[in-house]
Write a protein that holds these residues in place. Structure first.
Motif, PDB file in Angstrom:
ATOM      1  N   ALA A 109       0.817  -1.211   0.000  1.00 49.05           N
ATOM      2  CA  ALA A 109       0.000   0.000   0.000  1.00 49.05           C
ATOM      3  C   ALA A 109       0.853   1.263   0.000  1.00 49.05           C
ATOM      4  O   ALA A 109       0.460   2.281  -0.573  1.00 49.05           O
ATOM      5  N   ILE A 110       2.028   1.186   0.602  1.00 49.43           N
ATOM      6  CA  ILE A 110       2.900   2.360   0.700  1.00 49.43           C
ATOM      7  C   ILE A 110       3.385   2.822  -0.673  1.00 49.43           C
ATOM      8  O   ILE A 110       3.822   3.956  -0.842  1.00 49.43           O
ATOM      9  N   ARG A 111       3.282   1.944  -1.684  1.00 50.59           N
ATOM     10  CA  ARG A 111       3.693   2.301  -3.041  1.00 50.59           C
ATOM     11  C   ARG A 111       2.507   2.468  -3.997  1.00 50.59           C
ATOM     12  O   ARG A 111       2.689   2.520  -5.204  1.00 50.59           O
ATOM     13  N   ARG A 112       1.305   2.519  -3.466  1.00 50.76           N
ATOM     14  CA  ARG A 112       0.120   2.696  -4.311  1.00 50.76           C
ATOM     15  C   ARG A 112      -0.361   4.145  -4.280  1.00 50.76           C
ATOM     16  O   ARG A 112      -0.408   4.767  -3.222  1.00 50.76           O
ATOM     17  N   SER A 113      -0.731   4.643  -5.438  1.00 47.20           N
ATOM     18  CA  SER A 113      -1.377   5.950  -5.522  1.00 47.20           C
ATOM     19  C   SER A 113      -2.378   5.919  -6.663  1.00 47.20           C
ATOM     20  O   SER A 113      -2.353   5.011  -7.510  1.00 47.20           O
ATOM     21  N   SER A 114      -3.264   6.896  -6.703  1.00 49.72           N
ATOM     22  CA  SER A 114      -4.216   6.981  -7.810  1.00 49.72           C
ATOM     23  C   SER A 114      -4.512   8.443  -8.110  1.00 49.72           C
ATOM     24  O   SER A 114      -4.304   9.316  -7.265  1.00 49.72           O
ATOM     25  N   VAL A 115      -4.953   8.703  -9.329  1.00 47.24           N
ATOM     26  CA  VAL A 115      -5.306  10.054  -9.765  1.00 47.24           C
ATOM     27  C   VAL A 115      -6.701  10.028 -10.362  1.00 47.24           C
ATOM     28  O   VAL A 115      -7.146   9.005 -10.893  1.00 47.24           O
ATOM     29  N   LEU A 116      -7.395  11.157 -10.269  1.00 50.56           N
ATOM     30  CA  LEU A 116      -8.751  11.265 -10.803  1.00 50.56           C
ATOM     31  C   LEU A 116      -8.721  12.007 -12.135  1.00 50.56           C
ATOM     32  O   LEU A 116      -8.348  13.179 -12.194  1.00 50.56           O
ATOM     33  N   VAL A 117      -9.108  11.308 -13.198  1.00 44.91           N
ATOM     34  CA  VAL A 117      -9.261  11.925 -14.519  1.00 44.91           C
ATOM     35  C   VAL A 117     -10.723  12.344 -14.617  1.00 44.91           C
ATOM     36  O   VAL A 117     -11.584  11.566 -15.024  1.00 44.91           O
ATOM     37  N   LEU A 118     -11.013  13.567 -14.203  1.00 43.24           N
ATOM     38  CA  LEU A 118     -12.392  14.039 -14.105  1.00 43.24           C
ATOM     39  C   LEU A 118     -12.801  14.763 -15.382  1.00 43.24           C
ATOM     40  O   LEU A 118     -12.296  15.847 -15.689  1.00 43.24           O
ATOM     41  N   LEU A 119     -13.735  14.167 -16.112  1.00 45.55           N
ATOM     42  CA  LEU A 119     -14.207  14.707 -17.380  1.00 45.55           C
ATOM     43  C   LEU A 119     -15.560  15.394 -17.206  1.00 45.55           C
ATOM     44  O   LEU A 119     -16.346  15.048 -16.324  1.00 45.55           O
ATOM     45  N   PHE A 120     -15.832  16.366 -18.078  1.00 37.73           N
ATOM     46  CA  PHE A 120     -17.139  17.026 -18.109  1.00 37.73           C
ATOM     47  C   PHE A 120     -17.319  17.643 -19.490  1.00 37.73           C
ATOM     48  O   PHE A 120     -16.372  17.729 -20.277  1.00 37.73           O
ATOM     49  N   LEU A 121     -18.535  18.071 -19.804  1.00 35.08           N
ATOM     50  CA  LEU A 121     -18.816  18.686 -21.094  1.00 35.08           C
ATOM     51  C   LEU A 121     -18.634  20.192 -21.015  1.00 35.08           C
ATOM     52  O   LEU A 121     -19.164  20.852 -20.117  1.00 35.08           O
ATOM     53  N   GLY A 122     -17.870  20.742 -21.987  1.00 40.15           N
ATOM     54  CA  GLY A 122     -17.617  22.174 -22.042  1.00 40.15           C
ATOM     55  C   GLY A 122     -18.694  22.924 -22.798  1.00 40.15           C
ATOM     56  O   GLY A 122     -19.756  22.374 -23.143  1.00 40.15           O
ATOM     57  N   LYS A 123     -18.407  24.182 -23.101  1.00 42.56           N
ATOM     58  CA  LYS A 123     -19.392  25.075 -23.717  1.00 42.56           C
ATOM     59  C   LYS A 123     -19.857  24.591 -25.082  1.00 42.56           C
ATOM     60  O   LYS A 123     -21.005  24.815 -25.476  1.00 42.56           O
ATOM     61  N   GLN A 124     -18.959  23.977 -25.845  1.00 48.07           N
ATOM     62  CA  GLN A 124     -19.324  23.495 -27.187  1.00 48.07           C
ATOM     63  C   GLN A 124     -19.636  21.998 -27.200  1.00 48.07           C
ATOM     64  O   GLN A 124     -19.617  21.365 -28.258  1.00 48.07           O
ATOM     65  N   GLY A 125     -19.881  21.437 -26.032  1.00 41.10           N
ATOM     66  CA  GLY A 125     -20.194  20.023 -25.951  1.00 41.10           C
ATOM     67  C   GLY A 125     -18.988  19.126 -26.014  1.00 41.10           C
ATOM     68  O   GLY A 125     -19.118  17.909 -26.173  1.00 41.10           O
ATOM     69  N   GLU A 126     -17.781  19.709 -25.866  1.00 38.37           N
ATOM     70  CA  GLU A 126     -16.553  18.924 -25.927  1.00 38.37           C
ATOM     71  C   GLU A 126     -16.219  18.353 -24.554  1.00 38.37           C
ATOM     72  O   GLU A 126     -16.541  18.946 -23.522  1.00 38.37           O
ATOM     73  N   LEU A 127     -15.599  17.189 -24.544  1.00 39.93           N
ATOM     74  CA  LEU A 127     -15.127  16.603 -23.291  1.00 39.93           C
ATOM     75  C   LEU A 127     -13.894  17.369 -22.819  1.00 39.93           C
ATOM     76  O   LEU A 127     -12.940  17.549 -23.576  1.00 39.93           O
ATOM     77  N   ARG A 128     -13.928  17.808 -21.572  1.00 37.03           N
ATOM     78  CA  ARG A 128     -12.798  18.510 -20.976  1.00 37.03           C
ATOM     79  C   ARG A 128     -12.344  17.753 -19.736  1.00 37.03           C
ATOM     80  O   ARG A 128     -13.120  16.994 -19.138  1.00 37.03           O
ATOM     81  N   VAL A 129     -11.098  17.970 -19.339  1.00 41.81           N
ATOM     82  CA  VAL A 129     -10.545  17.303 -18.168  1.00 41.81           C
ATOM     83  C   VAL A 129     -10.027  18.347 -17.186  1.00 41.81           C
ATOM     84  O   VAL A 129      -9.443  19.358 -17.581  1.00 41.81           O
ATOM     85  N   VAL A 130     -10.273  18.105 -15.898  1.00 41.41           N
ATOM     86  CA  VAL A 130      -9.842  19.023 -14.842  1.00 41.41           C
ATOM     87  C   VAL A 130      -8.394  18.734 -14.466  1.00 41.41           C
ATOM     88  O   VAL A 130      -8.031  17.587 -14.182  1.00 41.41           O
ATOM     89  N   LEU A 131      -7.565  19.775 -14.475  1.00 41.47           N
ATOM     90  CA  LEU A 131      -6.155  19.653 -14.112  1.00 41.47           C
ATOM     91  C   LEU A 131      -5.806  20.670 -13.032  1.00 41.47           C
ATOM     92  O   LEU A 131      -6.514  21.658 -12.837  1.00 41.47           O
ATOM     93  N   THR A 132      -4.726  20.421 -12.338  1.00 44.11           N
ATOM     94  CA  THR A 132      -4.235  21.357 -11.336  1.00 44.11           C
ATOM     95  C   THR A 132      -2.764  21.636 -11.584  1.00 44.11           C
ATOM     96  O   THR A 132      -2.078  20.874 -12.273  1.00 44.11           O
ATOM     97  N   LYS A 133      -2.299  22.727 -11.022  1.00 46.56           N
ATOM     98  CA  LYS A 133      -0.870  23.000 -11.007  1.00 46.56           C
ATOM     99  C   LYS A 133      -0.404  22.844  -9.569  1.00 46.56           C
ATOM    100  O   LYS A 133      -0.928  23.496  -8.659  1.00 46.56           O
TER     101      LYS A 133
END
Length: 402
Positions: A109-133
């Motif tokens: 478990a100490i070497r396990r991690s996961s990330v969330l690829v969170l998608l949603f529909l944008g203004k033109q109906g395109e799939l977008r993904v949420v990112l952070t810096k």
């Protein structure tokens, strides 16, 4: 960015493949104030002559009777590019050694991690993904563009439990869907767990792909689709934003102009003697296509600290999504937009992680001397030092085919 710089410095065109072939669409370029797109004309010409590098994005699949009812309802309600998510629902991940479960569950478990690829529909109906810096205050990968995520808290925590807990801590999206439905009129629909990727810090990273599913009362008007509980955790992130998932397709498909990406690059190189993909996707910081609930969040990143070569090249401030995050999003985009074409494609580094674990690596919190050598990109260090010659050759051949 140390690894990217080291690899670019130590590999030339004789030992690796470098393609800088996509430099933004007219819509993306229009956001650049008198910017001049500079590209490697020779490589661009070579790329243009090899038509087999290019492909056309298929039409989205239709909702078939065998599609899961809840998933079919999600697609029917949202329409537009959400129909491409059917390809993701049909995708069957390939795990290590033809196993039925991911190697993620076979490492401590100490070497396990996961990330969330969170998608949603944008203004033109395109799939977008949420990112952070990532915040400059963080010890690892400070200032990098990343997906919300982190290490597991306890051995029985699942991939999605981990990624959603981390997303709640980093960007404020509650992990409890019933709470989200009651308070904000949406839920985070959990769609697919991808195969495990090997991070340069020797963590097994499981990407969890999800979609923001709005309630029917919110579907009628885009302006009503506002997530007011999004927040910036200064200790974790300096900015939150979104970009089109389709811009991560590489090579750029025929007849497709990048929506917002100003420049793509791709380096086929080696890490520890194993073939490795280094991708880069450059986006402008200021974007007219951004949704209101993300545009309202103040960008806390320092302009002087984050100035890049691309800022001068395009005349605007930019963000560079590269490394593991770029590889994950490239693979998700390939599955979503090309469907069955990618069902047999190897994604992640499950077999490499399994081989490392079988030979005493990735077992404790503290990194081994071998792991430290590869983390620091020590000259001459190779994965074959910790496994048999036969295993190393098999892995090298396996990842050469990707």
């Amino acid at each position: 960015m140390i690894y990217y710089q080291n690899f670019k410095a130590s590999h030339n065109l004789l030992t690796s493949t470098f393609i800088n072939y996509s430099t933004g669409s007219s819509s993306a370029a229009s956001t650049v104030a008198n910017g001049v797109v500079k590209t490697n004309k020779v490589l661009q010409s070579v790329y243009g002559n090899f038509q087999f590098f290019k492909y056309q994005i298929p039409n989205p699949p239709t909702v078939a009777p065998d599609l899961d009812h809840r998933f079919a309802q999600l697609v029917n309600n949202h329409r537009m590019e959400s129909q491409y998510l059917i390809n993701l629902q049909k995708y069957k991940p390939k795990y290590y050694k033809q196993s039925s479960v991911s190697v993620w569950h076979r490492i401590p478990a100490i070497r396990r991690s996961s990330v969330l690829v969170l998608l949603f529909l944008g203004k033109q109906g395109e799939l977008r993904v949420v990112l952070t810096k990532r915040s400059k205050k963080l010890k690892n990968f400070s200032g990098h563009i990343s997906l919300p995520g982190g290490k597991v808290d306890f051995p029985l925590e699942s991939e999605f439990q981990c990624s959603r807990r981390e997303a709640e801590e980093e960007i404020g999206i509650h992990r409890d869907n019933s709470y989200l439905r009651e308070k904000f009129g949406y839920e985070v629909e959990e769609l697919k767990v991808m195969p495990t990727y090997l991070a340069r810090t020797f963590l097994g990273v499981a990407p969890c792909v999800a979609f923001i599913n709005w309630s029917e009362s919110k579907l009628g008007r885009f302006e009503d689709q506002h997530i007011s509980n999004i927040m910036l955790n200064p200790g974790e992130s300096s900015s939150i934003f979104s970009v089109p998932l389709k811009d991560f397709l590489q090579p750029k498909p025929r007849r497709y102009e990048l929506k917002e990406c100003l420049k793509q690059s791709y380096v086929r190189t080696k890490w520890g003697g194993i073939p490795w993909n280094l991708r880069s996707f450059v986006f402008p910081i200021h974007n007219d296509n951004e949704v209101r609930w993300l545009d309202e969040i103040q960008d806390m990143s320092s302009e002087s600290e984050d100035e890049t070569q691309e800022d001068h090249e395009f005349g605007v401030r930019t963000r560079n999504c590269w490394g593991l995050t770029a590889n994950i999003l490239h693979d998700v985009a390939e599955i979503v937009y090309t469907g069955e074409k990618q069902h047999d494609t190897l994604m992640g580094e499950e077999d490499l992680i399994w081989a490392l674990a079988q030979h005493g690596q990735m077992q404790t919190k503290q990194r081994t001397k071998f792991e430290e050598s590869l983390i620091n990109n020590t000259k001459g260090c190779s994965f074959k030092e910790c496994m048999t010659e036969h295993e190393f050759t098999d892995l090298k051949n396996l990842y050469t085919s990707i």
